[in-house]
Scaffold this motif. Structure first.
Motif, PDB file in Angstrom:
ATOM      1  N   GLY A  74     -10.453 -80.149 -43.848  1.00  0.00           N
ATOM      2  CA  GLY A  74      -9.369 -80.294 -44.805  1.00  0.00           C
ATOM      3  C   GLY A  74      -8.210 -81.103 -44.300  1.00  0.00           C
ATOM      4  O   GLY A  74      -7.217 -81.249 -44.991  1.00  0.00           O
ATOM      5  N   ARG A  92     -14.449 -79.895 -47.952  1.00  0.00           N
ATOM      6  CA  ARG A  92     -13.203 -79.505 -48.602  1.00  0.00           C
ATOM      7  C   ARG A  92     -13.396 -78.503 -49.736  1.00  0.00           C
ATOM      8  O   ARG A  92     -12.466 -77.778 -50.069  1.00  0.00           O
ATOM      9  N   CYS A  95     -13.287 -73.925 -48.940  1.00  0.00           N
ATOM     10  CA  CYS A  95     -11.932 -73.638 -48.459  1.00  0.00           C
ATOM     11  C   CYS A  95     -11.504 -72.197 -48.719  1.00  0.00           C
ATOM     12  O   CYS A  95     -10.315 -71.876 -48.622  1.00  0.00           O
ATOM     13  N   ALA A 112     -10.891 -75.307 -45.193  1.00  0.00           N
ATOM     14  CA  ALA A 112      -9.579 -74.754 -45.523  1.00  0.00           C
ATOM     15  C   ALA A 112      -8.474 -75.420 -44.721  1.00  0.00           C
ATOM     16  O   ALA A 112      -8.660 -75.805 -43.563  1.00  0.00           O
ATOM     17  N   THR A 113      -7.321 -75.523 -45.331  1.00  0.00           N
ATOM     18  CA  THR A 113      -6.135 -76.049 -44.665  1.00  0.00           C
ATOM     19  C   THR A 113      -5.184 -74.901 -44.321  1.00  0.00           C
ATOM     20  O   THR A 113      -5.375 -73.759 -44.747  1.00  0.00           O
ATOM     21  N   HIS A 116      -4.012 -73.241 -47.450  1.00  0.00           N
ATOM     22  CA  HIS A 116      -4.925 -72.225 -47.964  1.00  0.00           C
ATOM     23  C   HIS A 116      -4.774 -70.914 -47.184  1.00  0.00           C
ATOM     24  O   HIS A 116      -4.736 -69.824 -47.767  1.00  0.00           O
TER      25      HIS A 116
END
Length: 445
Positions: A74, A92, A95, A112-113, A116
């Motif tokens: 991500g 992506r 996530c 996931a970022t 998130h």
């Protein structure tokens, strides 16, 4: 061969639950685009995977056609930007973050970022020490030994990795934790994406019911005094204190700012940051959350690097402040990130997986952002100059997540000279053909 590839691609499209893009397909250009406009990547095929079975299918497809594999999580990292002709496995869509509040842990999808993760954990009063901006990819940051805003209080995120779910170069699903495949688990503390595709991570979370932050903005001439004050505030403060001293481009000269975060209450922060707010300043912003260090703005060109420092004497402060005067505008910045605290405690090996940079005291992180391709060389030179300008106080160790392709010696320094042979042997076991090479690469021995 062309016929074989055409047949394999058609079958791959049919079996993947996610989406497949090849050059010429509608949506290919959007799928290959990244936030950094300086990167123009052209994979042979993009597999936007919906779940782990898709990832297994993608690896099998790549091996059938003898394609190298690039993994897109991500995030925003500079490593792995040159993926022309490879299969890009885009995670992506994967996530999802599942929080177990009783265990104070979270299972985090490979795409996931930090954004998130924060949105999932904050309702429970929990947090993870991963990344310094919402757009940072969790998997890349954790596995690459990256840094986060709570490192001084609880240690780097890699110290809180409980387990990893991985798809290897043989398309096998593998779990790695302290009891299952422990040598692989150890390697994933800083070894990055060299050993497979991380489809999910499990992380320990930390109870942080109170988090306070203050950002103080200064005129350029007050920069050296502000940086020295920030050094003393963090150096004399508790491990729960962190943040950054930074210069921001824009206007006739870069502005200096001090961001102080405190894993505690507002009153404690007010007393802690007193020496910074006592200096003449232009603005002061307080909040329960530290502002994210956003980068790069969409459509802008960007480049960054980092140097770890053994200390920050006055001469180093003066050098950093002088270097900031040459930041390209707009949106560029030069950050000073404090280490020490629980980061240094982990360097003693208490967690069993010390990272080479954990013995450093500070990180200098120049970040250039610009719009015109004609300014590429000037901007890249400014980043190089910033790193060179602090060399007298620097150590070779570096968080690899903060640099791009700067040569094998930098990778060796980031992994640790004494650690590299062990990692190369493990690479031979899990990826003898170096299929996963679009990273800070560890070559199989």
């Amino acid at each position: 061969m062309a016929s074989k590839a055409h047949t394999a691609l058609a079958a791959f499209r049919a079996e993947l639950a996610g989406e497949v893009f090849a050059p010429g397909d509608p949506g290919y250009d959007d799928a290959r685009a990244v936030p950094n406009a300086r990167t123009d990547r052209r994979p042979a095929v993009i597999a936007r995977c919906a779940h782990v079975t898709d990832v297994v299918r993608a690896v099998r497809f790549a091996r059938e056609l003898d394609l190298h594999i690039a993994v897109r999580g991500g995030g925003l990292g500079l490593a792995g930007t040159e993926v022309d002709g490879a299969l890009e496995v885009d995670l992506r869509r994967m996530c999802e973050v599942t929080v177990d509040p009783a265990a104070e842990a979270a299972r985090v999808g490979g795409g996931a970022t930090v954004g998130h993760l924060d949105r999932a954990t904050l309702p429970y009063g929990l947090a993870a020490t991963v990344g310094r901006a919402p757009g940072v990819g969790v998997a890349g940051c954790v596995l690459g030994g990256g840094t986060g805003p709570l490192d001084r209080a609880v240690g780097p995120a890699a110290d809180h990795l409980i387990g990893v779910e991985l798809v290897t170069a043989d398309a096998e699903r593998v779990h790695a934790n302290a009891d299952e495949n422990p040598e692989l688990f150890r390697a994933l503390h800083g070894g990055g994406g060299n050993f497979g595709i991380a489809t999910a991570l499990t992380l320990t979370l930390h109870e942080l019911p109170r988090l306070a932050a203050v950002t103080v903005l200064y005129r350029p001439e007050s920069g050296p005094a502000a940086v020295r004050a920030f050094r003393e505030v963090v150096g004399a403060g508790p491990d729960e204190a962190g943040g950054a001293a930074l210069y921001l481009s824009g206007g006739p000269a870069p502005r200096c700012a001090a961001l102080v975060t405190y894993a505690g209450g507002e009153e404690e922060l007010r007393a802690l940051a007193g020496p910074l707010t006592a200096l003449p300043h232009e603005a002061e912003v307080r909040g329960a959350r530290a502002p994210g260090l956003l980068y790069p703005p969409g459509g802008m060109r960007a480049h960054w690097s980092a140097r770890c420092l053994t200390g920050l004497p006055d001469a180093a402060v003066e050098a950093v402040c002088a270097l900031a005067a040459d930041l390209p505008a707009p949106g560029s910045r030069l950050l000073l990130l404090p280490l020490g605290g629980a980061v240094a405690a982990g360097a003693a090996g208490a967690a069993g997986h010390p990272l080479p940079y954990q013995r450093a005291a500070w990180i200098v992180h120049p970040f250039a952002c610009w719009a015109d391709p004609a300014d590429d060389e000037r901007a890249l030179a400014r980043v190089r100059d910033a790193c060179a300008g602090v060399r007298p106080w620097s150590t070779d160790a570096v968080p690899l997540t903060l640099i791009g392709d700067e040569g094998p010696e930098r990778v060796r320094a980031g992994l640790g000279e004494g650690n590299l042979l062990r990692l190369e042997k493990l690479k031979r076991r899990y990826d003898p053909d170096n299929v996963f090479r679009f990273n800070h690469n560890i070559r199989p021995l």
